[in-house]
Design a protein around this motif. Structure first.
Motif, short mmCIF file in Angstrom:
data_model
loop_
_atom_site.label_atom_id
_atom_site.label_comp_id
_atom_site.label_asym_id
_atom_site.label_seq_id
_atom_site.Cartn_x
_atom_site.Cartn_y
_atom_site.Cartn_z
N ILE A 80 52.15 -5.71 57.83
CA ILE A 80 52.19 -6.66 58.95
C ILE A 80 53.52 -7.38 59.01
O ILE A 80 53.94 -7.84 60.07
N GLN A 84 55.54 -7.60 62.33
CA GLN A 84 56.03 -8.89 62.81
C GLN A 84 57.53 -8.81 63.10
O GLN A 84 58.01 -9.31 64.12
N GLN A 85 58.27 -8.17 62.19
CA GLN A 85 59.72 -8.04 62.36
C GLN A 85 60.04 -7.21 63.60
O GLN A 85 60.94 -7.55 64.37
N GLU A 87 58.17 -6.74 66.24
CA GLU A 87 57.70 -7.38 67.47
C GLU A 87 58.55 -8.56 67.89
O GLU A 87 58.97 -8.67 69.04
N THR A 92 57.95 -13.35 59.30
CA THR A 92 57.26 -12.38 58.45
C THR A 92 56.58 -13.05 57.26
O THR A 92 55.48 -12.66 56.86
N ALA A 95 53.35 -14.74 58.49
CA ALA A 95 52.31 -13.74 58.76
C ALA A 95 51.66 -13.26 57.46
O ALA A 95 50.43 -13.12 57.37
N VAL A 481 56.63 -16.18 67.82
CA VAL A 481 56.67 -15.98 66.37
C VAL A 481 55.35 -16.41 65.75
O VAL A 481 54.72 -15.69 64.97
N LYS A 482 54.89 -17.62 66.11
CA LYS A 482 53.64 -18.13 65.54
C LYS A 482 52.43 -17.37 66.09
O LYS A 482 51.49 -17.07 65.35
N HIS A 484 52.19 -14.23 67.24
CA HIS A 484 52.04 -12.88 66.69
C HIS A 484 51.69 -12.93 65.21
O HIS A 484 50.93 -12.09 64.72
N ALA A 485 52.23 -13.90 64.47
CA ALA A 485 51.92 -14.01 63.04
C ALA A 485 50.44 -14.24 62.82
O ALA A 485 49.81 -13.60 61.97
N ALA A 488 48.42 -11.03 64.03
CA ALA A 488 48.56 -9.91 63.09
C ALA A 488 47.82 -10.19 61.79
O ALA A 488 47.20 -9.29 61.21
#
Length: 514
Positions: A80, A84-85, A87, A92, A95, A481-482, A484-485, A488
């Motif tokens: 993940i 994350q990286q 996306e 990272t 996440a 960033v938050k 998707h973290a 995921a």
């Protein structure tokens, strides 16, 4: 097809219920490798290879990519970080921490007797609720000169002012429309080299060098041709007299095509494959820069920036007036020999910016490149989705909302929702711990003041340990960033919680499965 061997109680007396603690322990070990890097007081990790290679970094995805991971559940969590990286280019470590914490909290609920299916459903509901609320909390950014963008770049760039300035100038150079393009990544504009001066320019660096070093290294007002295949005659099997004749015909046609390019006064030819030696000689004699073996990605970027169209070998046979529409323009092209790149500046097509970062040594350059890429990714993410209070403040405020939502959930799924609420305390707790303060004490203090003042932006000043408004301090993070973290982390944690048992493939000798 490989056969599977079931791990029976006779070979291993662990039951399904004991598989979860084993997975949770492995996941926890992965999180512990990166959690110490989180926040402004986070420390670096030294990675040491068998060949003596040393990397010093606090970049989560770099640590997880390079560290040795044998446990399959741990690999799932490490994956993940890469997702994350890819996306959003940042977040990272967060996440990974959230995923490990969700597995841990989910395991606690299962040990209390809650069916794992109910825990999983509850976690999914809690995550879905949290990300929806998170989107509603975001502050949009409409102007590229908004000071919040500079603060975001400064934070993501590890408070390095030169990195912040370079990234912000690049964003302005590229423009908002380009930054909103889902296929464009500002972080791709970052290149590092120990022998270069940090700078930024409007254009691209294409990896490669001119084949003939006697050709001019610099061209102004350059006409650019992009060839997406070998620049060579069409191959023919010459096993007969007819084959030999066809081969000669193809070579004559090819020579006429090359002479046509010379007559059209092309200045730079970028080629995706190999170059026929005769063609290289003809083009070089005409002082045309020839660069072979260019990657497909660089070919497409060069075409987009110069306004050229990628042409195949067969397309070179077209009439000059047709071929003219496939040629791009650039204000300047230069072979940067010390960098091993071709610089294309001022293209007639879509704007690009290149951020060139330097440092004293190869090791430091790599870290500076990672930091600059993080800052560029954070700026682009903020343009796309806005920003939230940083330092774990937004997650802590969300935890309160999820706790309220838990009270509306009937049945045992509420325990899974409660796990999400508990996990949302972790980002601030880890940031505070890395700063040298008691996380339990400080998180509860902030939580009480957030509720009392009805503020979602209160957090901890990591220098003084006092409760402060993160937005007033300029500590903010991009929403994507938050978002998707957390999303995921929810996906991978529920996947791990669903694992019923572990079976060994016949012939496998993996100590992590024993």
């Amino acid at each position: 097809m490989e056969q599977l061997e079931y791990v029976t109680p006779a070979k291993d007396d662990r039951t399904r219920s004991s598989a979860l603690p084993s997975n949770a322990e492995a996941v926890r070990a992965i999180a512990s490798a990166v959690e110490g890097t989180l926040g402004p007081k986070g420390l670096d990790t030294m990675l040491v290879g068998d060949d003596g290679e040393v990397i010093v970094t606090n970049d989560g995805v770099t640590i997880l990519d390079r560290m040795e991971i044998s446990h399959p559940a741990a690999r799932m969590v490490a994956s993940i970080a890469r997702a994350q990286q890819e996306e959003v280019g940042d977040g990272t470590t967060t996440a990974t921490l959230l995923a490990a914490s969700l597995v841990e909290e989910g395991m606690k609920q299962v040990e209390r007797g809650v069916p794992v299916a109910k825990v999983i459903t509850g976690i999914r509901r809690g995550i879905r609720f949290a990300v929806e609320r998170m989107q509603g909390m975001a502050n949009p950014i409409w102007d590229l000169e908004d000071e919040w963008l500079q603060r975001i770049a400064y934070t993501a760039g590890r408070e390095q002012e030169d990195v912040t300035e370079l990234v912000m100038e690049a964003a302005l150079m590229v423009g908002r429309e380009k930054l909103l393009d889902k296929h464009f990544r500002l972080s791709d504009a970052v290149t590092a080299h120990p022998r270069a001066e940090s700078s930024i320019f409007s254009g691209l660096l294409i990896r490669g060098s001119r084949l003939n070093l006697q050709s001019p290294s610099l061209k102004a007002e350059a006409r650019v041709l992009v060839v997406g295949s070998d620049l060579a005659p069409e191959p023919v099997a010459a096993h007969s007299e007819a084959g030999f004749r066809k081969q000669e015909e193809n070579r004559e046609k090819f020579h006429r095509m090359i002479e046509k390019l010379v007559e059209m006064k092309v200045d730079l030819v970028l080629i995706g494959g190999d170059v026929d030696p005769d063609a290289d000689d003809l083009l070089s004699d005409a002082d045309i820069l020839v660069v072979a073996g260019v990657s497909e990605r660089d070919l497409n970027r060069a075409a987009e920036h110069t306004g050229a169209r990628v042409v195949k070998r067969t397309g070179l046979a077209k009439a000059p007036e047709e071929l003219e529409g496939m040629i791009g323009m650039a204000e300047e092209v230069e072979d940067e020999e010390r960098l091993g790149c071709i610089r294309i500046a001022g293209g007639a097509g879509r704007p690009f910016a290149t951020i060139l970062v330097s440092a004293a040594t190869e090791e430091v350059v790599e870290e500076r490149e990672r930091i600059t890429k993080d800052a560029a990714a954070a700026v682009q993410a903020a343009i796309r989705g806005g920003f939230l209070p940083g330092g774990g403040a937004a997650e802590l405020a969300l935890a309160r909302e999820v706790e309220k939502y838990r009270d509306t959930v009937q049945g045992m799924e509420a325990f899974g929702v409660a796990a999400v609420a508990e996990v949302l305390h972790r980002p601030m707790g880890q940031v505070v711990a890395n700063a040298g303060f008691n996380p339990l004490e400080k998180v509860e203090e902030v939580k009480a003041l957030q509720w009392k003042r009805q503020s979602a932006s209160l957090g901890i000043d990591c220098d003084r340990g006092a409760v402060c408004d993160m937005v007033d301090m300029g500590v903010v993070d991009p929403l994507p960033v938050k978002y998707h973290a957390l999303q995921a982390a929810g996906e991978v944690s529920t996947a791990i919680l669903r694992i019923h048992t572990v079976v060994r493939m016949r012939g496998t000798d993996d100590e992590s499965l024993r």
